[in-house]
Scaffold this active site. Structure first.
Site, PDB file in Angstrom:
ATOM      1  N   LYS A  84     -22.621 -29.336 -32.503  1.00 28.56           N
ATOM      2  CA  LYS A  84     -22.009 -28.424 -33.459  1.00 28.56           C
ATOM      3  C   LYS A  84     -20.953 -27.597 -32.745  1.00 28.56           C
ATOM      4  O   LYS A  84     -21.085 -27.439 -31.529  1.00 28.56           O
ATOM      5  CB  LYS A  84     -23.027 -27.494 -34.115  1.00 28.56           C
ATOM      6  CG  LYS A  84     -24.051 -26.828 -33.206  1.00 28.56           C
ATOM      7  CD  LYS A  84     -23.600 -25.969 -32.062  1.00 28.56           C
ATOM      8  CE  LYS A  84     -22.720 -24.792 -32.300  1.00 28.56           C
ATOM      9  NZ  LYS A  84     -22.323 -24.116 -31.043  1.00 28.56           N
ATOM     10  N   TYR A 119     -24.410 -20.544 -36.632  1.00 26.70           N
ATOM     11  CA  TYR A 119     -25.877 -20.538 -36.765  1.00 26.70           C
ATOM     12  C   TYR A 119     -26.316 -19.689 -37.955  1.00 26.70           C
ATOM     13  O   TYR A 119     -27.238 -20.048 -38.678  1.00 26.70           O
ATOM     14  CB  TYR A 119     -26.540 -20.020 -35.485  1.00 26.70           C
ATOM     15  CG  TYR A 119     -26.536 -21.042 -34.380  1.00 26.70           C
ATOM     16  CD1 TYR A 119     -27.561 -21.975 -34.268  1.00 26.70           C
ATOM     17  CD2 TYR A 119     -25.504 -21.093 -33.450  1.00 26.70           C
ATOM     18  CE1 TYR A 119     -27.560 -22.921 -33.269  1.00 26.70           C
ATOM     19  CE2 TYR A 119     -25.492 -22.033 -32.444  1.00 26.70           C
ATOM     20  CZ  TYR A 119     -26.524 -22.952 -32.358  1.00 26.70           C
ATOM     21  OH  TYR A 119     -26.512 -23.901 -31.365  1.00 26.70           O
TER      22      TYR A 119
HETATM   23  P1  NAD Z   1     -19.160 -26.844 -21.238  1.00 28.79           P
HETATM   24  O1  NAD Z   1     -17.775 -26.343 -21.047  1.00 28.79           O
HETATM   25  O2  NAD Z   1     -20.212 -26.329 -20.362  1.00 28.79           O
HETATM   26  O3  NAD Z   1     -19.179 -28.441 -21.141  1.00 28.79           O
HETATM   27  C1  NAD Z   1     -18.156 -29.229 -21.701  1.00 28.79           C
HETATM   28  C2  NAD Z   1     -17.959 -30.497 -20.884  1.00 28.79           C
HETATM   29  O4  NAD Z   1     -16.815 -31.159 -21.404  1.00 28.79           O
HETATM   30  C3  NAD Z   1     -17.697 -30.239 -19.410  1.00 28.79           C
HETATM   31  O5  NAD Z   1     -18.425 -31.145 -18.631  1.00 28.79           O
HETATM   32  C4  NAD Z   1     -16.205 -30.496 -19.280  1.00 28.79           C
HETATM   33  O6  NAD Z   1     -15.851 -30.971 -17.987  1.00 28.79           O
HETATM   34  C5  NAD Z   1     -15.986 -31.566 -20.309  1.00 28.79           C
HETATM   35  N1  NAD Z   1     -14.576 -31.693 -20.766  1.00 28.79           N
HETATM   36  C6  NAD Z   1     -13.977 -32.852 -21.011  1.00 28.79           C
HETATM   37  N2  NAD Z   1     -12.719 -32.664 -21.403  1.00 28.79           N
HETATM   38  C7  NAD Z   1     -12.514 -31.344 -21.375  1.00 28.79           C
HETATM   39  C8  NAD Z   1     -11.385 -30.535 -21.657  1.00 28.79           C
HETATM   40  N3  NAD Z   1     -10.222 -31.067 -22.062  1.00 28.79           N
HETATM   41  N4  NAD Z   1     -11.511 -29.214 -21.521  1.00 28.79           N
HETATM   42  C9  NAD Z   1     -12.691 -28.657 -21.144  1.00 28.79           C
HETATM   43  N5  NAD Z   1     -13.803 -29.385 -20.856  1.00 28.79           N
HETATM   44  C10 NAD Z   1     -13.696 -30.723 -20.958  1.00 28.79           C
HETATM   45  O7  NAD Z   1     -19.522 -26.599 -22.776  1.00 28.79           O
HETATM   46  P2  NAD Z   1     -20.968 -26.613 -23.433  1.00 28.79           P
HETATM   47  O8  NAD Z   1     -21.460 -25.230 -23.515  1.00 28.79           O
HETATM   48  O9  NAD Z   1     -21.810 -27.623 -22.781  1.00 28.79           O
HETATM   49  O10 NAD Z   1     -20.581 -27.033 -24.932  1.00 28.79           O
HETATM   50  C11 NAD Z   1     -20.268 -28.379 -25.268  1.00 28.79           C
HETATM   51  C12 NAD Z   1     -20.493 -28.597 -26.769  1.00 28.79           C
HETATM   52  O11 NAD Z   1     -21.870 -28.329 -27.052  1.00 28.79           O
HETATM   53  C13 NAD Z   1     -19.709 -27.654 -27.672  1.00 28.79           C
HETATM   54  O12 NAD Z   1     -19.342 -28.342 -28.843  1.00 28.79           O
HETATM   55  C14 NAD Z   1     -20.702 -26.547 -28.021  1.00 28.79           C
HETATM   56  O13 NAD Z   1     -20.428 -25.922 -29.257  1.00 28.79           O
HETATM   57  C15 NAD Z   1     -21.979 -27.316 -28.063  1.00 28.79           C
HETATM   58  N6  NAD Z   1     -23.142 -26.487 -27.750  1.00 28.79           N
HETATM   59  C16 NAD Z   1     -24.251 -26.582 -28.543  1.00 28.79           C
HETATM   60  C17 NAD Z   1     -25.371 -25.848 -28.259  1.00 28.79           C
HETATM   61  C18 NAD Z   1     -26.605 -26.015 -29.104  1.00 28.79           C
HETATM   62  O14 NAD Z   1     -27.546 -25.242 -28.943  1.00 28.79           O
HETATM   63  N7  NAD Z   1     -26.681 -27.010 -29.951  1.00 28.79           N
HETATM   64  C19 NAD Z   1     -25.374 -24.968 -27.191  1.00 28.79           C
HETATM   65  C20 NAD Z   1     -24.252 -24.907 -26.381  1.00 28.79           C
HETATM   66  C21 NAD Z   1     -23.141 -25.681 -26.667  1.00 28.79           C
END
Ligand code: NAD
Length: 457
Positions: free
Chosen positions: A202, A287
């Site tokens: 999401k 949420y």
């Molecule tokens: P994050 O930044 O920690 O991880 C993102 C990953 O994408 C990294 O490994 C990064 O290297 C990679 N990536 C690839 N191309 C990229 C670019 N162009 N720019 C930046 N990063 C790039 O983020 P996250 O917190 O893991 O979030 C990722 C997704 O998960 C989002 O859509 C977020 O909304 C969702 N999320 C959901 C929950 C949940 O509880 N369901 C919790 C946190 C995050």
């Protein structure tokens, strides 16, 4: 052996010298050690034998043997163990029925950031229907290290350039997209074209238009699409939804919901409009929006919103800091929601009904939900804490989707549900921009938005 000797050392002074002699002889050979400890333990045993025995231990010495259990032939039915607890305590859950590893649904995890490394990959170890089958990352070093940690072979590791080759990997059934929001669309569509089912984090995308394209691509490829709305499978939230359905405290009238946290890195993708699609609203305000819709099983007919960002704060140059909005529902219920990127974290809601309320603290957190209720009982006001055993939300969610795939069932959290959230978020932004309520016409019937009710409880 060493522990046994230590035990004797403290309990029986005669054996104490044995240990101290031993410890002072660093070059004792293994043969000498065994011969020596054998003799000493015989002495120790004799000493123990001379002491009064615990009468219970002496009387209950029996052969190891399994107490009666019912073992159904059906692998999906749990083994029923001998019961021994009274009704004074809550019933324990049935024994788990894990699927053998070679029969589990294989997940390819795309994007190895915070959520993947901190929650999703560890959760796969707790799954009973799902397993990790492949990894996708833009960083070869990270990919190699994570693959080693989780036992994934180099052939099942992909870069974003080789991503489409997942098509040829028979171990992968599902692609789980955990990338920045603006990348969801591309990787969902490419994943669907590779013939794999899709679990998408999401928010589903960065606009309702993108959601339409993603749904169409999955339909065309005849693969399942699920949005990772883990709250739909979280037991406290499910409990409240069920109580509201049964109108335990009468009809729900008003919901107050907020989800807030603080950030400090203006260069992070969450603070770039092109990558995030918005600020606190699509990330954490979602949420409040999605959970309210889930709890009341209605769609808002109108929204009214305010947004605010501290002037000059580089974090909020492109995306909003705070957004606060109200939603009006056809039943007359009003929800008051907000999200903020610049306050200490706070994730709570309260549902006020005619004759009582439900209050869930840490409502959207990964763990630590605290549920309180209040209602009148004659002359008393009864305030209660409802304790519900915690689950790993990510493991439950992935296993639920695995089950949908194995049984060819439409998932509860569909692309259509994700699309509906984007329609409402667009109306919220429009209201804040224009300073007036925005009506939501053409709402789909709530029943068409989701798959069959999950059987989890
Ligand atoms: P994050 O930044 O920690 O991880 C993102 C990953 O994408 C990294 O490994 C990064 O290297 C990679 N990536 C690839 N191309 C990229 C670019 N162009 N720019 C930046 N990063 C790039 O983020 P996250 O917190 O893991 O979030 C990722 C997704 O998960 C989002 O859509 C977020 O909304 C969702 N999320 C959901 C929950 C949940 O509880 N369901 C919790 C946190 C995050």
């Amino acid at each position: 052996m060493y522990l046994l000797i230590r035990h004797c050392f403290y309990r029986y002074p005669a054996v104490m010298t044995v240990e101290s002699t031993l410890l002072r002889k660093p070059r004792l050979s293994r043969k000498d050690f065994l011969a020596f400890t054998g003799k000493s333990l015989a002495v120790g045993g004799a000493l123990v034998a001379g002491l009064p025995q615990n009468p219970v231990t002496a009387q209950t010495k029996t052969k190891a043997q399994s107490p009666p259990a019912r073992v159904p032939a059906d692998p999906e039915k749990p083994i029923v163990l001998e019961a021994w607890k009274s009704d004074a305590d809550p019933k324990s859950a049935p024994t788990p029925t894990p699927r053998p590893p070679d029969k589990r649904i294989g997940y390819a995890v795309v994007g190895l950031g915070h959520l993947a490394l901190e929650e999703v990959l560890p959760a796969l170890a707790q799954c009973k229907q799902s397993k990790l089958a492949a990894l996708v990352s833009g960083s070869p070093e990270k990919l190699q290290k994570v693959a080693r940690q989780y036992g994934i072979s180099p052939e099942s590791c992909y870069s974003y350039e080789t991503y489409d080759q997942l098509k040829a990997n028979p171990d992968v059934d599902v692609i789980y997209i955990i990338l920045p929001n603006s990348l969801h669309k591309e990787y969902v569509i490419r994943g669907a074209r590779a013939g794999k089912h899709i679990l998408c984090e999401k928010p589903m995308a960065i606009s309702a238009d993108e959601c339409h394209e993603m749904i169409a691509a999955c339909q065309e490829a005849q693969v399942q699409l699920m949005v990772a709305y883990r709250i739909h499978y979280q037991p406290h939230n499910r409990y409240i939804k069920e109580q509201l359905r049964k109108k335990e405290f009468g009809p729900a009238k008003y919901i107050d919901a907020y989800n807030s946290q603080s950030s400090a890195n203006p260069d992070h993708w969450r603070h770039k409009l092109a990558l995030a699609g918005g600020g606190s609203l699509p990330d954490i305000g979602l949420y409040c929006l999605n959970t309210t819709r889930f709890l009341v099983q209605e769609e808002p007919s109108e929204v009214f919103a305010y947004r605010y960002s501290t002037p000059g704060n580089p974090l909020f140059k492109e995306v909003e800091e705070l957004i606060s909005w109200q939603m009006k529902f056809p039943s007359g219920l009003i929800a008051n929601c907000s999200s903020d990127y610049n306050v200490h974290d706070s994730r709570r809601y309260r549902v006020m009904c005619e004759r009582g309320w439900y209050d869930l603290d840490n409502a959207y957190a990964y763990a630590g939900q605290e549920l309180q209720t209040s209602h009148a009982d004659g002359k008393l006001k009864r305030k209660e804490t409802v304790v519900i055993p915690a689950t790993n939300q990510f493991a439950v969610e992935m296993d639920y989707f695995a089950d949908c795939i194995l049984n060819k069932r439409r998932p509860y959290s569909t692309g259509e549900d994700g699309l509906q959230d984007h329609r409402i978020m667009e109306a919220i932004y429009q209201s804040a921009r224009e300073g007036r309520p925005v009506k939501l016409t053409d709402n789909p019937a709530p029943k068409t938005l989701r798959g069959p009710e999950p059987e989890l409880d």
